[in-house]
Design an enzyme around this catalytic site. Structure first.
Site, PDB file in Angstrom:
ATOM      1  N   ARG A 113       0.814  -1.234   0.000  1.00 49.55           N
ATOM      2  CA  ARG A 113       0.000   0.000   0.000  1.00 49.55           C
ATOM      3  C   ARG A 113       0.842   1.276   0.000  1.00 49.55           C
ATOM      4  NH1 ARG A 113      -2.660  -3.059   3.873  1.00 49.55           N
ATOM      5  NH2 ARG A 113      -4.504  -4.086   3.039  1.00 49.55           N
TER       6      ARG A 113
ATOM      7  N   ASN B 182      -1.751  20.165 -20.626  1.00 49.78           N
ATOM      8  CA  ASN B 182      -2.052  19.389 -21.840  1.00 49.78           C
ATOM      9  C   ASN B 182      -2.063  20.249 -23.092  1.00 49.78           C
ATOM     10  OD1 ASN B 182      -2.369  17.000 -20.417  1.00 49.78           O
ATOM     11  ND2 ASN B 182      -4.498  17.469 -19.956  1.00 49.78           N
TER      12      ASN B 182
ATOM     13  N   HIS C 131      -1.534  18.931 -26.646  1.00 49.97           N
ATOM     14  CA  HIS C 131      -1.607  17.477 -26.567  1.00 49.97           C
ATOM     15  C   HIS C 131      -2.831  16.890 -27.262  1.00 49.97           C
ATOM     16  CE1 HIS C 131       1.700  17.841 -23.809  1.00 49.97           C
ATOM     17  NE2 HIS C 131       1.761  16.542 -23.634  1.00 49.97           N
TER      18      HIS C 131
HETATM   19 ZN   LIG Z   1       3.415  15.355 -23.049  1.00 58.50          ZN
END
Ligand SMILES: [Zn+2]
Ligand SMILES: NC(=O)c1ccc[n+]([C@@H]2O[C@H](COP(=O)([O-])OP(=O)(O)OC[C@H]3O[C@@H](n4cnc5c(N)ncnc54)[C@H](O)[C@@H]3O)[C@@H](O)[C@H]2O)c1
Length: 350
Positions: free
Chosen positions: A113, A235, A238
């Protein structure tokens, strides 16, 4: 060397960034039961370094490349961790590019964990992007990074010494993410413009890496688990870049991010979000890092973008686009209009 603290809620991490960072390895790992994960390429190049820095560690070498970023390799790593009888207070060191970093981080989060993870990124992309921020993952059933966790490393050691052996294609890959950072952060943008003729120069890259890490750390601190939308700004480029990467495939991820930014900047300009002069300056910068090919069937590739998991579905495409120096906007476009733009723009590039 610079020390950058990433003050996330789940677990703060310390990034040592710059020449000499690797000298911190002894201090960071002292007294720990160690498990070092790397890939075949990095092991071949840095065998002596690994043996010197981690003399007593259990070593796990996995095959290099994105196609091995899967459940088989993940469970191979977990098996090796069990074989090494790692205890809960053990430490996993992921020494490699983003693939090793993502899988190592995930394995560290799962074993008992969660044991502590240290990232030693050896590609430029991993130094400026993937090693910081705690996103870990494997690909599954053709979907990139679909199984993963947010799990912050305890320490990140970004030493430019590793960049000397990096092929130009991999350097360009990192430069793609650096230019993306430049489109989000004024300071990085100004440095990039001032150094646009020495983008592949290692001393220039070393200098700008710390700025990129500091910028990413700031974003991750404010939006660790991508809830507020701020982290989504990373992003930029992207959506289109990833679609082209999936469809055409030959260049590196960062090269497609740059090509994605190029196209998306033209779209943003036509949508009246981005002023012409800044758009041209950004595209000139992109042109210093990558050559733009002519894309056949770009409409088909754009359709692939619809399946990008970052889109919430429906008939709209979401793009993070530059707005002004250091500022961005989210642009939502009906799919038809997005495809029409790309066909118009993509066809026009020779
Ligand atoms: Zn990237
Ligand atoms: N976690 C995140 O936030 C995040 C962000 C961006 C990308 N990523 C992930 O990162 C991965 C891409 O990372 P990458 O570009 O580093 O790929 P990679 O790990 O596959 O490394 C690229 C190639 O360079 C080799 N290599 C590594 N270090 C080297 C060195 N010093 N000298 C010579 N060769 C070396 C590797 O063996 C590999 O062949 C993708 O899986 C992507 O999903 C994650």
């Amino acid at each position: 060397m610079q020390i950058i603290e990433v003050k996330t809620k789940s677990r703060p991490s310390t990034v040592y960034c710059g020449a000499g960072a690797a000298e911190k390895i002894g201090e960071v790992t002292r007294g720990k039961q160690l498990f070092v994960l790397t890939d075949t390429n990095v092991y071949r190049l840095y065998k002596e370094f690994i043996e010197e820095k981690f003399p007593a560690a259990a070593l796990c070498v996995v095959p290099a490349g994105e196609k091995h970023k899967n459940r088989h390799t993940l469970f191979f790593i977990l098996d090796k961790m069990l074989d090494a009888r790692l205890r809960r207070n053990a430490m996993l060191v992921a020494l490699g590019g983003g693939v090793v970093g993502d899988m190592g981080g995930l394995a560290a989060s799962l074993y008992m964990r969660g044991i502590s993870a240290v990232q030693v990124p050896t590609t430029l992309l991993a130094q400026v992007d993937s090693s910081v921020g705690g996103k870990t993952a494997i690909d599954h059933r053709g979907v990139k990074n679909v199984i993963g966790a947010f799990y912050q490393p305890q320490t990140v050691i970004c030493d430019p010494l590793f960049l000397r052996t990096l092929p130009k294609r991999e350097l360009r890959c990192g430069i793609g993410e650096i230019i993306k950072t430049g489109a989000l952060d004024k300071g990085v943008y100004e440095k990039l413009k001032a150094g646009e003729n020495r983008l592949f120069n290692l001393s220039f890259l070393e200098e700008i890496t710390a700025d990129c890490v500091r910028f990413k750390a700031g974003v991750v601190e404010k939006d660790e688990c991508e809830k507020s939308g701020l982290r989504k700004s990373l992003n930029m480029g992207h959506t289109t870049g990833h679609a082209l990467e999936l469809f055409y495939g030959r260049r590196s991820h960062g090269a497609y991010v740059l090509i994605g930014m190029y196209f998306e900047s033209l779209i943003a300009e036509r949508e009246g979000i981005l002023a012409h002069a800044y758009a041209e300056a950004l595209r000139a910068l992109i042109g210093k890092a990558v050559t733009l090919p002519h894309f056949e069937n770009i409409g088909e590739a754009a359709r692939v973008a619809l399946y990008d998991k970052k889109n919430e579905g429906g008939d709209e495409i979401s793009l993070i686009v530059p707005k002004d120096v250091g500022a961005y906007a989210e642009l939502r476009l009906p799919v038809g209009r997005y495809i029409a733009y790309l066909q118009e723009i993509g066809g026009g590039i020779a």
